[in-house]
Write a protein that holds these residues in place. Structure first.
Motif, PDB file in Angstrom:
ATOM      1  N   ILE A  87     126.211  -7.667  52.969  1.00 31.12           N
ATOM      2  CA  ILE A  87     125.828  -6.968  52.114  1.00 31.12           C
ATOM      3  C   ILE A  87     125.296  -7.818  50.746  1.00 31.12           C
ATOM      4  CG2 ILE A  87     125.260  -4.541  51.381  1.00 31.12           C
ATOM      5  CD1 ILE A  87     127.231  -3.545  53.419  1.00 31.12           C
ATOM      6  N   PRO A  88     124.695  -8.243  50.754  1.00 31.88           N
ATOM      7  CA  PRO A  88     124.471  -9.230  49.344  1.00 31.88           C
ATOM      8  C   PRO A  88     123.789  -7.981  48.385  1.00 31.88           C
ATOM      9  CG  PRO A  88     123.367 -10.322  50.972  1.00 31.88           C
ATOM     10  CD  PRO A  88     123.772  -9.080  51.684  1.00 31.88           C
ATOM     11  N   LEU A  89     124.316  -8.384  47.028  1.00 29.65           N
ATOM     12  CA  LEU A  89     123.973  -7.392  46.039  1.00 29.65           C
ATOM     13  C   LEU A  89     123.324  -8.225  44.927  1.00 29.65           C
ATOM     14  CD1 LEU A  89     124.144  -4.580  44.545  1.00 29.65           C
ATOM     15  CD2 LEU A  89     126.367  -5.424  43.573  1.00 29.65           C
ATOM     16  N   CYS A  90     121.987  -7.835  44.818  1.00 26.60           N
ATOM     17  CA  CYS A  90     121.166  -8.823  44.090  1.00 26.60           C
ATOM     18  C   CYS A  90     120.549  -8.007  42.832  1.00 26.60           C
ATOM     19  CB  CYS A  90     120.064  -9.291  44.825  1.00 26.60           C
ATOM     20  SG  CYS A  90     120.540 -10.398  46.159  1.00 26.60           S
ATOM     21  N   PHE A 133     113.442 -13.560  40.620  1.00 25.24           N
ATOM     22  CA  PHE A 133     113.968 -12.383  41.337  1.00 25.24           C
ATOM     23  C   PHE A 133     112.949 -12.269  42.538  1.00 25.24           C
ATOM     24  CE2 PHE A 133     114.785  -7.864  42.125  1.00 25.24           C
ATOM     25  CZ  PHE A 133     116.225  -7.729  42.385  1.00 25.24           C
ATOM     26  N   ALA A 134     111.541 -11.988  42.126  1.00 22.24           N
ATOM     27  CA  ALA A 134     110.765 -11.721  43.144  1.00 22.24           C
ATOM     28  C   ALA A 134     110.748 -12.440  44.295  1.00 22.24           C
ATOM     29  CB  ALA A 134     109.227 -11.618  42.410  1.00 22.24           C
ATOM     30  N   LYS A 135     111.105 -13.977  44.078  1.00 25.69           N
ATOM     31  CA  LYS A 135     110.906 -14.790  45.142  1.00 25.69           C
ATOM     32  C   LYS A 135     112.162 -14.567  46.018  1.00 25.69           C
ATOM     33  CE  LYS A 135     109.448 -18.702  47.128  1.00 25.69           C
ATOM     34  NZ  LYS A 135     108.264 -18.931  47.480  1.00 25.69           N
ATOM     35  N   ALA A 136     113.312 -14.383  45.324  1.00 26.10           N
ATOM     36  CA  ALA A 136     114.720 -14.086  45.980  1.00 26.10           C
ATOM     37  C   ALA A 136     114.418 -12.559  46.783  1.00 26.10           C
ATOM     38  CB  ALA A 136     115.858 -13.992  45.268  1.00 26.10           C
ATOM     39  N   ASP A 152     114.035  -9.775  51.651  1.00 30.14           N
ATOM     40  CA  ASP A 152     113.323  -8.784  52.865  1.00 30.14           C
ATOM     41  C   ASP A 152     112.963  -9.533  54.149  1.00 30.14           C
ATOM     42  OD1 ASP A 152     113.133  -6.809  50.920  1.00 30.14           O
ATOM     43  OD2 ASP A 152     111.129  -7.294  50.110  1.00 30.14           O
ATOM     44  N   TYR A 153     112.666 -10.684  54.092  1.00 26.95           N
ATOM     45  CA  TYR A 153     112.438 -11.508  55.404  1.00 26.95           C
ATOM     46  C   TYR A 153     114.016 -11.687  56.308  1.00 26.95           C
ATOM     47  CZ  TYR A 153     111.556 -15.324  58.685  1.00 26.95           C
ATOM     48  OH  TYR A 153     111.396 -16.128  59.696  1.00 26.95           O
ATOM     49  N   LEU A 154     114.794 -11.896  55.509  1.00 27.31           N
ATOM     50  CA  LEU A 154     116.198 -11.831  56.341  1.00 27.31           C
ATOM     51  C   LEU A 154     116.548 -10.445  56.995  1.00 27.31           C
ATOM     52  CD1 LEU A 154     118.170 -14.201  53.854  1.00 27.31           C
ATOM     53  CD2 LEU A 154     117.062 -14.517  56.310  1.00 27.31           C
ATOM     54  N   LEU A 179     117.207 -10.118  60.657  1.00 26.42           N
ATOM     55  CA  LEU A 179     118.592 -10.187  61.037  1.00 26.42           C
ATOM     56  C   LEU A 179     119.268  -8.811  61.013  1.00 26.42           C
ATOM     57  CD1 LEU A 179     119.969 -12.907  58.772  1.00 26.42           C
ATOM     58  CD2 LEU A 179     119.229 -13.134  61.189  1.00 26.42           C
ATOM     59  N   PRO A 180     119.584  -8.306  62.265  1.00 30.52           N
ATOM     60  CA  PRO A 180     120.133  -6.894  62.223  1.00 30.52           C
ATOM     61  C   PRO A 180     121.038  -6.304  61.527  1.00 30.52           C
ATOM     62  CG  PRO A 180     120.574  -8.176  64.305  1.00 30.52           C
ATOM     63  CD  PRO A 180     119.580  -8.853  63.528  1.00 30.52           C
ATOM     64  N   ASN A 181     122.075  -7.388  61.127  1.00 29.31           N
ATOM     65  CA  ASN A 181     123.383  -6.967  60.481  1.00 29.31           C
ATOM     66  C   ASN A 181     123.069  -7.241  59.128  1.00 29.31           C
ATOM     67  OD1 ASN A 181     124.716  -5.786  62.907  1.00 29.31           O
ATOM     68  ND2 ASN A 181     125.325  -7.878  63.149  1.00 29.31           N
ATOM     69  N   PHE A 182     121.900  -7.794  58.612  1.00 28.43           N
ATOM     70  CA  PHE A 182     121.770  -8.138  57.140  1.00 28.43           C
ATOM     71  C   PHE A 182     121.000  -6.788  56.546  1.00 28.43           C
ATOM     72  CE2 PHE A 182     119.552 -10.011  53.762  1.00 28.43           C
ATOM     73  CZ  PHE A 182     120.442 -10.956  53.324  1.00 28.43           C
TER      74      PHE A 182
END
Length: 565
Positions: A3-6, A15-18, A23-25, A29-32
């Motif tokens: 669970i990344p916190l951004c 930040f928009a690029k990240a 969002d893509y990941l 990725l089901p556990n992301f």
């Protein structure tokens, strides 16, 4: 589960690029999972600074901090604004990036707008839980009695905002304040959460969201000089300012009202309340503006609400000019009709120029002496109106006069409170700098600022006595001689009205003011000058003092009429 916190700045394109990558990941990725936190650009650096201070990281711009932030997360914690990160990467490692694209910039702008909308929604939800804290000083004044129903009705702050009103005054007026509380409770306003009495200064302005200062300078047993009055005002404002700085919310809105040293009091509050944004401190000029509109309406035999854009320039409780050059008349009953938006220039409707320059200016200069004849209805109304504009915007295109901290607009000196035209919008106000003024008006503004500069210097201890502005007809002022001439006993004095002072005559000579000696003001401007009719104000606190004050006032006005047949 990762669970990344951004967190990052709301308008940051990196930040928009990240965010796009996250969002893509998250989709693939089901556990992301990702939790996004954005900060307003104005608060980002302070927020990051607080994080570092809380964790004991002294060098927040060091790569060690960024690595520490990553390591402390343990589970993929990513902390930092990406534009700041790229700035540091470039500084320490020579890494640059030209990834900026139209899409990133557009997402950054959308993020900022979304963040602002979320903040507004959160503030609204908090207002439903926590009532707005409104403090009123000198709450025994008649204006406060009339102000409470206006504030509690919901028209000022909105029909969904509850308020708590705090009445502040000396212990001598405690019984009066308790009577006001009982009457306010009897009204049973749905939005009025509570009304409380405060007589201890240490508790003043606690958690205040709005502060309304009705104070005027009080005289005890002797009549001081003008400079002593200024120093007394400064000491009072020093106490109030320090208490606001300590107890009030950082976003508190302060309205300075009354009829003595209004501009100076606003300036001194700003001086001693360093944590308050100067734009959140204003001095009330609308009382003069409304009175001028009412008098013009009587002359035109129309409703005063149809007169707009009358401008008050200068010292609200001293030398001021009523500018009619931009004034308009709406809904005037004449042979020419039009839609509600149709207006005509006011000066084109008044054909009696002598009345404008003589009777109109003279009556306006006596407003302070007339004020104690009313029961505070007009001051309460204008305070409520300004607050409503502040929270809900002023009517589009309408000019409002207000004393604000000058930043050099209209070539006025910086660092003084000066009445000028403004508009309220989006919870704030802005000076209407597009207002055009001619050379004569500009020259007028020069000597209007003189007294305010002198008052400021006396208050700050830079000079001991005020120096006159030599280019005006007003040479000097002698308050003691003025009060002795009126034969007003000091023991009966409580409230002193500043701004109505007599020119000081040379030794052995007597000042005589005639129409020939008075310099006419520029076209379109009316001078609300210091006249000798008003000497002393007697406050009305109860029924006994009310009748006594009115009798003294009528005597004073009668004497003035005999002096000026």
């Amino acid at each position: 589960m990762l669970i990344p916190l951004c967190p990052g700045k709301a308008d940051c394109p990196y930040f928009a690029k990240a965010e796009l990558l996250a969002d893509y990941l998250q989709i693939n990725l089901p556990n992301f999972k990702i939790h996004k936190i954005t900060q307003h650009p104005d608060k980002w650096k302070q927020w990051l600074h607080d994080i570092c201070e809380k964790n004991g990281w002294k060098h927040k711009h060091s790569p060690i901090v960024w690595r520490e932030l990553l390591d402390r997360g343990g589970k993929g914690l990513l902390l930092g604004g990406f534009n700041d990160f790229m700035e540091h990467a470039q500084h320490y490692y020579g890494i640059t990036s030209d990834m900026l694209s139209e899409q990133m910039l557009r997402i950054g702008a959308e993020n900022l707008n979304t963040h602002i909308e979320i903040e507004k929604e959160e503030e609204y939800l908090k207002s439903l839980i926590n009532p707005l804290q409104v403090w009123i000083s000198s709450a025994s004044a008649p204006a406060c009695y009339n102000l409470i129903p206006l504030l509690a009705s919901g028209e000022v702050f909105g029909m969904a905002t509850e308020i708590s009103i705090h009445l502040l005054d000396s212990n001598h007026y405690k019984e009066i304040l308790q009577g006001i509380v009982m009457e306010a409770q009897d009204l049973a306003f749905p939005l009025l959460r509570s009304v409380s009495v405060h007589t201890e200064l240490d508790d003043a302005f606690l958690q205040a969201d709005v502060v309304i200062l009705l104070d005027d300078i009080l005289l005890q047993h002797e009549i001081p000089s003008l400079e002593d009055c200024i120093r007394q005002v400064t000491e009072q404002c020093k106490v109030y300012g320090s208490l606001m700085d300590k107890n009030a919310n950082s976003t508190v809105k302060v309205i300075v009202s009354g009829k003595t040293f209004v501009n100076l009091r606003a300036l001194m509050i700003m001086t001693f309340a360093l944590s308050i944004d100067p734009q959140n401190i204003i001095a009330m000029a609308m009382f003069l503006e409304s009175a001028a509109k009412a008098m013009l309406a009587r002359k035109l035999n129309m409703h005063s609400a149809g007169i707009k854009d009358v401008i008050v320039w200068g010292n609200i409780s001293g030398r001021s000019y009523i500018d009619l050059s931009k004034a308009k008349v709406y809904r005037y009953d004449s042979a020419i009709w039009g839609p509600p938006s149709f207006s005509r220039h006011l000066l084109d409707m008044i054909y009696d120029g002598n009345w404008v320059r003589s009777e109109f200016a003279s009556v306006l200069s006596l407003l302070s002496s007339r004020e104690h004849h009313c029961l505070g209805i007009s001051p309460a109304h204008v305070i409520a109106t300004v607050l409503r504009y502040w929270y809900q915007d002023s009517p589009p295109g309408e000019i409002v006069s207000m004393g604000i901290l000058s930043e050099g607009q209209f070539c006025t000196p910086e660092g003084i409170f000066f009445s000028m035209p403004v508009r309220f919008q989006d919870g704030g106000w802005e000076v209407i700098t597009e207002t055009e003024i001619n050379e004569e008006t500009q020259e007028t503004l020069k000597y209007l600022t003189h007294d305010l500069i002198q008052e400021k210097k006396v208050a700050l201890g830079e000079i001991s006595e005020m120096c006159p502005y030599k280019e005006t007809a007003f040479i000097d002022f002698d308050m003691l001689a003025l009060l002795e001439e009126e034969n007003a006993p000091p023991d009966d004095l409580e409230t002193l009205s500043s701004g109505l002072l007599q020119p000081k005559a040379p030794e052995g000579e007597k000042v005589q003011t005639t129409a020939d000696e008075t310099e006419a003001p520029p076209n379109g401007l009316l001078q609300s000058e210091i006249l000798e009719e008003e000497k002393v104000q007697v406050p009305i606190d109860d029924a006994e003092t009310s009748s006594e004050g009115l009798n003294q006032s009528e005597t004073s006005l009668s004497m003035a009429e005999n002096k000026n047949p």
